[in-house]
Write an enzyme that holds these catalytic residues in place. Structure first.
Site, PDB file in Angstrom:
ATOM      1  N   GLU A   1       6.707  33.864   7.802  1.00  0.00           N
ATOM      2  CA  GLU A   1       5.464  33.367   8.742  1.00  0.00           C
ATOM      3  C   GLU A   1       5.807  34.929   9.188  1.00  0.00           C
ATOM      4  OE1 GLU A   1       5.648  30.973  12.771  1.00  0.00           O
ATOM      5  OE2 GLU A   1       5.378  29.506  10.583  1.00  0.00           O
TER       6      GLU A   1
ATOM      7  N   CYS B   1       5.855  37.291  17.863  1.00  0.00           N
ATOM      8  CA  CYS B   1       5.076  37.632  16.875  1.00  0.00           C
ATOM      9  C   CYS B   1       3.740  37.381  17.694  1.00  0.00           C
ATOM     10  CB  CYS B   1       5.356  36.777  15.920  1.00  0.00           C
ATOM     11  SG  CYS B   1       5.125  35.102  15.960  1.00  0.00           S
TER      12      CYS B   1
END
Length: 555
Positions: free
Chosen positions: A231, A265
């Site tokens: 991820e 993110c």
């Protein structure tokens, strides 16, 4: 002995330290987890849930301790630390409530084997290595450990060396549950400890981090064919269309770009505004940026929207992106100043895709705004990126916004908000392109920590199973009949076996020059349908209802 200092990025003060793991510690931890895996995987899902409920209780009881440690380690407010804690607890709570359903065996349609039972069942990998980052050091660590445990794995956790106090606290929380402590080990240290952990050959690696780190981990995993899930980062775009609520877009665009000092993110890292609303948007976004406050407080009710940049290298990246943009023609409308670890929200205009600030992940409070002709150009520029994590679209016309969203090459799209998708526990989260391969949140998070094993159960082959008949020679016609009846696309195809049985013309014969020598007919006329096929037709017709169920997708 190497130590990891606890540094508060909000004040620069040291508030503790711990000893880092060495290679021998990593080897020992891996051996212990492999041995413990034999015990943990034998526990039922219900039993794992019962044990992990105790962890949920421990975490909630430690609310103040956790929020203070996050505050000291990252400089974010205690309220933002509480949000991180709440996201963690909600995921754990939902997973514990649903684990037995998500991880149960699934029955599979048996095809032509009517007298056997087929099903799949998730099985654990064994020992999972979880590598977690520093920007959300609690929420991006604990839920993945819990998910891996629920799936039946033991876990090695390598938390970030940037926030070691949080890693130490996580270790303590697991130790407060005696039934759970033997099945988790925390390895404190820098990248060398992570490298040693991969070299120890876990059964699966789960990394949340940067693309640069992912390259290194992938190369290390490839040496031993270790499966891995990533991820990674993003360069999330925000699109403001002609009919957007510009005031709301400006307010929440700034918040989405600057929350946690932009160290998310899924932060808004670039904004595209259609030309008819561009100047209005700039006016409002500058006002919102100037109202956004930064600072550090230990109080329960902090007056600041966000705190400092956590690591020096992130300050360096922000400076580099800002100077590169200015050198290539961009202008700063507001902000731009950096003092210590604090950077003002910075609105940039006249930006292009030749600038680092538009194509590299910044992870800081820079807000580049670009004017576009229309939605088509906004879509094209949004997709002009090696990243594909998330995006947001602003429009009062939800149908139009959804049409735009459908064309974006990202894992998630938010309409008329920013970051809101991540907080929904059951909504799968993850990216495409270089934003990673993993999917967190919901059933997919648990299932990716398991492997599907398949089972076929029954008595010895039954003569009435049509697939059993096909094991013996002399049943080509039966197989052909099954092929057409079960998988035929048109009614003509499905009825072709009956046409053959009634003596209708069959497929063209092979030319004599190409035909093989005819086999012995044993007294049977070669043009007649074999007697065995007649008996087989009864079986074919008997299977018709099941065949049509397959055809129409019924289970």
């Amino acid at each position: 002995m190497k130590t990891l200092p606890f540094i508060n990025p909000g004040t620069g003060e040291k508030f503790g330290e711990l000893a880092a793991a060495n290679k021998a510690d990593v080897t020992r931890a891996m051996q212990e987890m492999r041995q413990a895996s034999r015990i943990w995987k034998q526990k039922s899902v219900a039993e794992r849930v019962r044990i992990l409920r105790q962890l949920q209780q421990v975490i909630i009881d430690a609310e103040e301790e956790i929020c203070i440690t996050i505050n000291q380690s990252t400089g974010k407010s205690r309220q933002d630390g509480l949000i991180e804690l709440m996201l963690t607890v909600e995921r754990i709570h939902r997973y514990l409530n649903n684990a037995q359903r998500w991880l149960r065996p699934r029955v599979v349609f048996p095809g032509l084997y009517f007298f056997k039972f087929y099903f799949t069942q998730p099985q654990p990998y064994g020992t999972v290595l979880v590598i977690s980052p520093w920007n959300y050091p609690f929420e991006l660590a604990v839920p993945f450990v819990v998910s891996a445990l629920l799936a039946g794995n033991t876990v090695l956790l390598k938390p970030s060396e940037v926030t070691p106090a949080v890693g130490q606290l996580i270790e303590a929380l697991f130790k407060r549950v005696p039934e759970l402590a033997p099945f988790v080990r925390v390895l404190h240290g820098d990248g060398s400890v992570g490298a040693a952990a991969v070299e120890a050959q876990p059964d699966l690696v789960y990394l949340t981090g940067s693309t640069a780190t992912a390259y290194k981990v992938a190369a290390a995993c490839a040496k031993h064919l270790i499966p891995y899930l990533f991820e990674l980062g993003g360069k999330d775009a925000m699109i403001v269309l002609e009919d957007a609520d510009v005031a709301a877009a400006a307010r929440w665009g700034v918040w989405g770009a600057c929350y946690n000092a932009g160290q998310s993110c899924v932060a808004v890292e670039r904004i595209y505004v259609v030309e008819s609303r561009y100047h209005e948007f700039l006016q409002k976004v500058v006002g919102e940026a100037e109202r956004y406050t930064i600072g550090y407080s230990t109080e329960l009710e902090s007056p600041y929207h966000s705190g400092p940049l956590v690591v020096d290298r992130q300050i360096t990246v922000c400076k580099e992106h800002l100077e590169d943009a200015k050198a290539k023609g961009a202008w700063v409308l507001t902000g731009g100043k950096i003092k210590g670890n604090y950077m003002e929200p910075t609105v940039l205009v006249d930006v292009t895709h030749e600038m680092k600030v538009m194509n590299e992940e910044t992870f800081g409070p820079l807000i580049p705004v670009m004017k576009v002709k229309d939605e088509a150009e906004a879509i094209r520029l949004t997709n002009d990126s090696e990243y594909g994590l998330s995006a947001s679209v602003w429009s009062r016309d939800i149908a139009q916004a959804k049409r735009v969203a459908d064309q974006l090459e990202v894992g998630s799209v938010v309409i008329n908000d920013a970051l809101a998708h991540y907080a929904v526990t059951h909504l799968p989260f993850g990216g495409v392109k270089k934003s990673g391969t993993a999917r967190s949140h919901g059933s997919q998070e648990l299932l990716q920590f398991s492997q599907l094993h398949s089972f076929a159960i029954g008595q010895p082959p039954a003569a009435l199973d049509l697939a059993t008949k096909m094991r013996d020679p002399g049943h080509y016609w039966l197989g052909s009949a099954l092929l057409h009846l079960v998988f035929g696309v048109t009614w003509e195809q499905r009825l072709r076996p009956l046409q053959k049985l009634l003596g209708r013309p069959s497929a063209p014969a092979i030319p004599a020059a190409e035909a093989p020598a005819p086999p012995s007919t044993n007294g049977h006329h070669p043009r007649r349908v074999p007697i065995g096929a007649v008996a087989g037709v009864a079986g074919v017709l008997g299977a018709a209802a099941i065949a049509f169920a397959v055809k129409w997708g019924k289970k």
